[in-house]
Design an enzyme around this catalytic site. Structure first.
Site, PDB file in Angstrom:
ATOM      1  N   CYS A  24       0.840  -1.194   0.000  1.00  0.00           N
ATOM      2  CA  CYS A  24       0.000   0.000   0.000  1.00  0.00           C
ATOM      3  C   CYS A  24       0.874   1.243   0.000  1.00  0.00           C
ATOM      4  CB  CYS A  24      -0.940   0.017   1.214  1.00  0.00           C
ATOM      5  SG  CYS A  24      -0.073   0.209   2.789  1.00  0.00           S
TER       6      CYS A  24
ATOM      7  N   CYS B 108       3.309   1.673   2.828  1.00  0.00           N
ATOM      8  CA  CYS B 108       4.540   0.878   2.706  1.00  0.00           C
ATOM      9  C   CYS B 108       5.594   1.637   1.911  1.00  0.00           C
ATOM     10  CB  CYS B 108       4.246  -0.448   2.016  1.00  0.00           C
ATOM     11  SG  CYS B 108       2.983  -1.463   2.788  1.00  0.00           S
TER      12      CYS B 108
ATOM     13  N   ASP C  25      12.527  24.770 -32.623  1.00  0.00           N
ATOM     14  CA  ASP C  25      13.695  25.003 -33.470  1.00  0.00           C
ATOM     15  C   ASP C  25      13.227  24.860 -34.919  1.00  0.00           C
ATOM     16  OD1 ASP C  25      16.438  25.200 -34.278  1.00  0.00           O
ATOM     17  OD2 ASP C  25      16.375  23.025 -34.599  1.00  0.00           O
TER      18      ASP C  25
ATOM     19  N   ASP D  37      20.438  21.760 -29.578  1.00  0.00           N
ATOM     20  CA  ASP D  37      19.522  22.566 -28.772  1.00  0.00           C
ATOM     21  C   ASP D  37      19.514  22.147 -27.309  1.00  0.00           C
ATOM     22  OD1 ASP D  37      18.425  24.190 -30.926  1.00  0.00           O
ATOM     23  OD2 ASP D  37      17.524  22.340 -31.630  1.00  0.00           O
TER      24      ASP D  37
END
Length: 809
Positions: free
Chosen positions: A38, A41, A495, A700
């Site tokens: 869960c 945990c 670009d 880039d």
């Protein structure tokens, strides 16, 4: 704004960072963790790791059963991290150093399959045992009522569900197995006890061992609630079995609830079984990628063609691929040609033409021709292995919205236990009759219904399904954080070269002068023959187009390159000059007849070249970096989603504006260097805009790193080195809108999951506590509470799986 260092692109698992004035070596390790059930945990493990000196970041994923830890190897070692996880009460161990992403995924698949089979086996046997227990309990309940132990008019007030089932099932049992009612009820009770002990010690054993481990580490989780609820019911029944006078002396019915314990364990295991099954489904895309790996490669060594296991192929081996076969490893075509289906990796449905010099990807399918290629990237360096690793890392990451779950689950279980105690106290004091029994049943229902499984599954299931869905469409999303950030993007910065445009010049126009007496084909054949001697990129575009049209290569004499102007020579007996107006001026060529055409072409962002033959103007050729066919549609989709689009480029303004007009882009920032792109993105961010940058991922890199979301167009095996948060395998812009759409849908699914998980507990706990009883006489059975808890987890996972059906186009 992201805090990533500008221009930095993480390579593999390691990254160098600077802290406290010194360089620390940050290393990333993925540690398998077993036993988490869960959100409480995973939160406990994560808190323990992040508090460890030397740990920079930890992401514990409930669905993946893993902890991804970034740490300073000078301050802490991996085996210490494993010990820290084990100290929290869970199983952990380091993966093998040489283990590839394929082997890691195969190991995880085996673990998930074993987990599913185990839960299925235990759930089926537990429910069968519960059904048998219910049948055995019918004569016990009838005998108890006949003996006068039950309070008048009260029946079995502690569990309305069992009371109802007794009224419905008892007549059927009497008709089918009347001899059961002739057995001493006390013997039947002992049989129920034995059956319950067997189920608790086998099918439900992990609930109790993990709850005890959590208790020893001063923690609590789902197992704590299940163990407390079923343990209390078992202890209550045990006292009623061996010391019934304790209840009879107080005017209470000494009923046992063994069948309730059996049903609770069985129903919770059913929920666990469906969760385990759903985990396998969330990894479906990864398994599809794994299935792409061929096992055999046909290799030529010493002029002998032989079949070898893929693992034995080495770099520079020549591999033979025939039509219909799957390409075994990455490489570069050396001879032959074909069309290759790369749809599983890129999402592109049309086969891609491959010839000498082109790269091919292992796992893709050769469709038409046969070819030979040289093996390049192998094993962990192959593109398929890198994609699998990227996906595994992404699925193991955490979305920022998960922090809300962490904060809640940090206090959730202790609060639930406190509420269960308060429920017991209120019922014990306020109940008109059988206060102990009513208090006991209500407090157990609170403990069972409040298990926080659904909260723990709400976010990671959505991340896993979404990253898998993206990968199937050729969109690699590098984690939950990027997935969530993309949803808030307001402006997309593009670009130009290689992003909006094709990235290489192409011949766009061939315009013969009407008075020259040349056809377009003849003009192109002459120019291409001359330009074949040139190394200029524009010349290459002309020659390539002529070759595609299969035009003849004509004889050339006296070739001369005129720097900055063009080229001249004698082609097929004709004196030819190809270049700009300065070159034409040197040869006294009048360009007036075609000057307007050249101006028009220039305004459209094309580079025009005059052609003169034997001292007379013969025509004009134009070359440009054409806008990709997909760019216009992609930008239209971005606009339809309410996003602004800006293009950044180092090219001249006239060319940039022409490309922007053709593609439908809102605004252009031209003639900027890479640092200028970063500055522009910073400026947009300073206005409060959330910015996505789209580029080639290499040139880039600074801008991609500066943007809130960096989207890189992936090419070849450079995929893992991209600086972007998202990698588009297709290499076109259509994936940008798809990635943002997927992000929006995923975050919406996460919010739905969290809403229903929180609402479930917000409404379920009060109902289990009995808040509806004063007005409506409704009590929630612990058995029904366990069924509702299991259903909540399954519903959250099922909702996440709906992301697989999202249309991204």
């Amino acid at each position: 704004m992201k805090t990533r260092t500008e221009g930095a692109a993480a390579s593999g698992a390691d990254a160098a960072v600077v802290a406290n004035g010194r360089a620390d070596r940050q290393v990333k390790v993925t540690i398998p963790v077993r036993g988490m059930t869960c959100a409480a945990c995973s939160s406990r493990v994560q808190r323990a790791l992040t508090r460890t000196p030397g740990v920079g970041e930890a992401a514990v994923n409930l669905m993946m059963g893993s902890a991804v830890v970034t740490y300073d190897e000078g301050a802490v070692q991996p085996n210490q991290l494993v010990s820290i996880i084990q100290d929290t009460g869970y199983e952990a161990g380091l993966p093998r150093v040489e283990q590839s992403a394929f082997e890691e995924q195969e190991s995880q698949d085996r673990t998930q399959e074993e987990e599913f089979r185990s839960f299925r086996r235990k759930a089926i046997i537990s429910l069968i045992a519960a059904a048998i227990g219910m049948i055995i309990s019918m004569p016990v309940m009838s005998a108890s009522a006949a003996a006068g132990h039950a309070l008048a008019g009260e029946g079995r007030p502690a569990d309305p569900f069992l009371t109802w089932t007794h009224g419905v099932i008892d007549p059927w049992v009497q008709g089918l197995v009347p001899w059961l009612y002739g057995i001493d009820p006390q013997i039947l009770v002992y049989l129920l006890l034995a059956l319950t002990v067997l189920v608790m010690s086998w099918a439900g054993r992990h609930f109790y061992t993990r709850a005890w481990a959590a208790f020893r580490h001063h923690a609590a989780d789902m197992n704590t609630l299940v163990a407390l609820g079923t343990g209390a019911a078992f202890l209550f029944s045990l006292i009623a079995t061996f010391f019934p006078e304790v209840f009879v002396s107080r005017g209470l019915n000494p009923d046992v609830y063994y069948e309730a314990v059996l049903f609770i364990i069985g129903l919770i295991l059913v929920g666990n079984m469906f969760e385990a099954r759903a985990k396998r489904q969330t990894s479906r895309a990864l398994r599809k990628l794994m299935d792409l790996r061929p096992s055999i490669a046909r290799v030529i060594r010493s002029d002998v063609e032989m079949d070898l296991p893929v693992e034995e192929v080495v770099a520079d081996d020549v591999v033979v691929v025939r039509p219909g076969e799957r390409i075994p490893v990455d490489g570069e075509v050396v001879s032959g040609s074909s069309a290759v289906d790369e749809s599983m990796l890129t999402g592109e449905s049309l086969p891609v033409e491959k010839g000498a010099g082109d790269r091919v990807i292992g796992g893709t399918i050769n469709r038409t021709g046969a070819f030979r290629y040289r093996a390049t990237n192998l094993g962990a360096d192959s593109m398929l292995a890198q994609i699998v690793k990227l996906m595994r890392d992404a699925q193991g990451s955490r979305a920022p919205i998960q922090r809300l779950v962490d904060r809640v689950t940090g206090v959730f279980v202790p609060v639930v236990i406190s509420l269960a105690i308060a429920t017991f106290a209120v019922w014990f004091v306020a109940a008109e009759s059988a206060p102990l029994v009513r208090a006991f049943a209500a407090s157990i229902a609170v403990l069972i219904i409040a298990c926080p499984c659904a909260m723990g599954l709400a976010v990671p299931t959505a991340v896993m399904v979404a990253t898998g869905k993206g990968a199937e469409a050729g969109i690699l999303i590098k984690g939950g954080e990027a997935l969530q950030r993309a949803r808030d993007v307001q402006i997309v910065v593009l670009d130009k070269t290689g992003t909006v445009t094709e990235g290489r010049p192409a011949l766009t126009d061939v315009l013969p002068d009407p008075n020259a007496g040349l056809t377009a084909e003849r003009l192109l054949a002459l120019v291409a023959s001359l330009e074949a001697w040139s190394e200029h990129p524009l010349a290459e575009a002309i020659v390539r187009h002529a070759d595609e049209l299969e035009l003849p290569r004509l004889p050339v004499e006296d070739f001369e390159s005129r720097t900055g102007m063009g080229a001249v020579g004698v082609v097929d007996g004709a004196a030819l000059a190809v270049g700009n107006d300065r070159l034409m001026g040197d040869y006294a060529i009048d360009v007036t007849p075609l000057q307007d055409e050249v101006t028009r072409l220039s305004e459209r962002g094309r580079t025009a070249m005059y052609v003169a033959a034997d001292g007379r103007l013969a025509g004009v050729l134009a070359v440009a970096d054409p806008v990709k066919e997909t760019s216009r549609e992609a930008i239209r989709r971005l606009h339809a989603m309410g996003l602004d689009v800006v293009m950044l480029t180092g090219d001249n303004r006239r060319t940039a504006e022409a490309v922007a007009r053709e593609a439908g882009i809102d605004r252009v920032v031209a003639e900027v260097l890479p640092e200028g792109k970063v500055a522009e993105i910073r400026r947009l961010q300073s206005e409060g805009r959330v910015v996505a940058m789209v580029g080639d991922g290499i040139n880039d890199a600074p801008a991609l790193s500066q943007a809130d979301v960096g989207i890189a167009l992936g090419t070849g095996t450079d995929i893992a080195a991209e600086a972007g948060d998202v990698v588009l395998m297709r290499g076109d812009l259509t994936g940008v809108a798809s990635a943002i759409r997927l992000s929006r849908r995923t975050l919406g699914t996460m919010k739905q999951n969290l809403f229903w998980a929180f609402v479930y507990n917000t409404l379920g706990i009060p109902i289990a506590a009995g808040v509806l009883y004063p007005a409506f006489g409704i009590l929630l059975s612990p058995v029904l509470a366990s069924a509702a808890m299991a259903f909540s987890s399954v519903s959250v996972v099922t909702n996440s799986l709906r992301l697989r059906t999202v249309r991204l186009s």
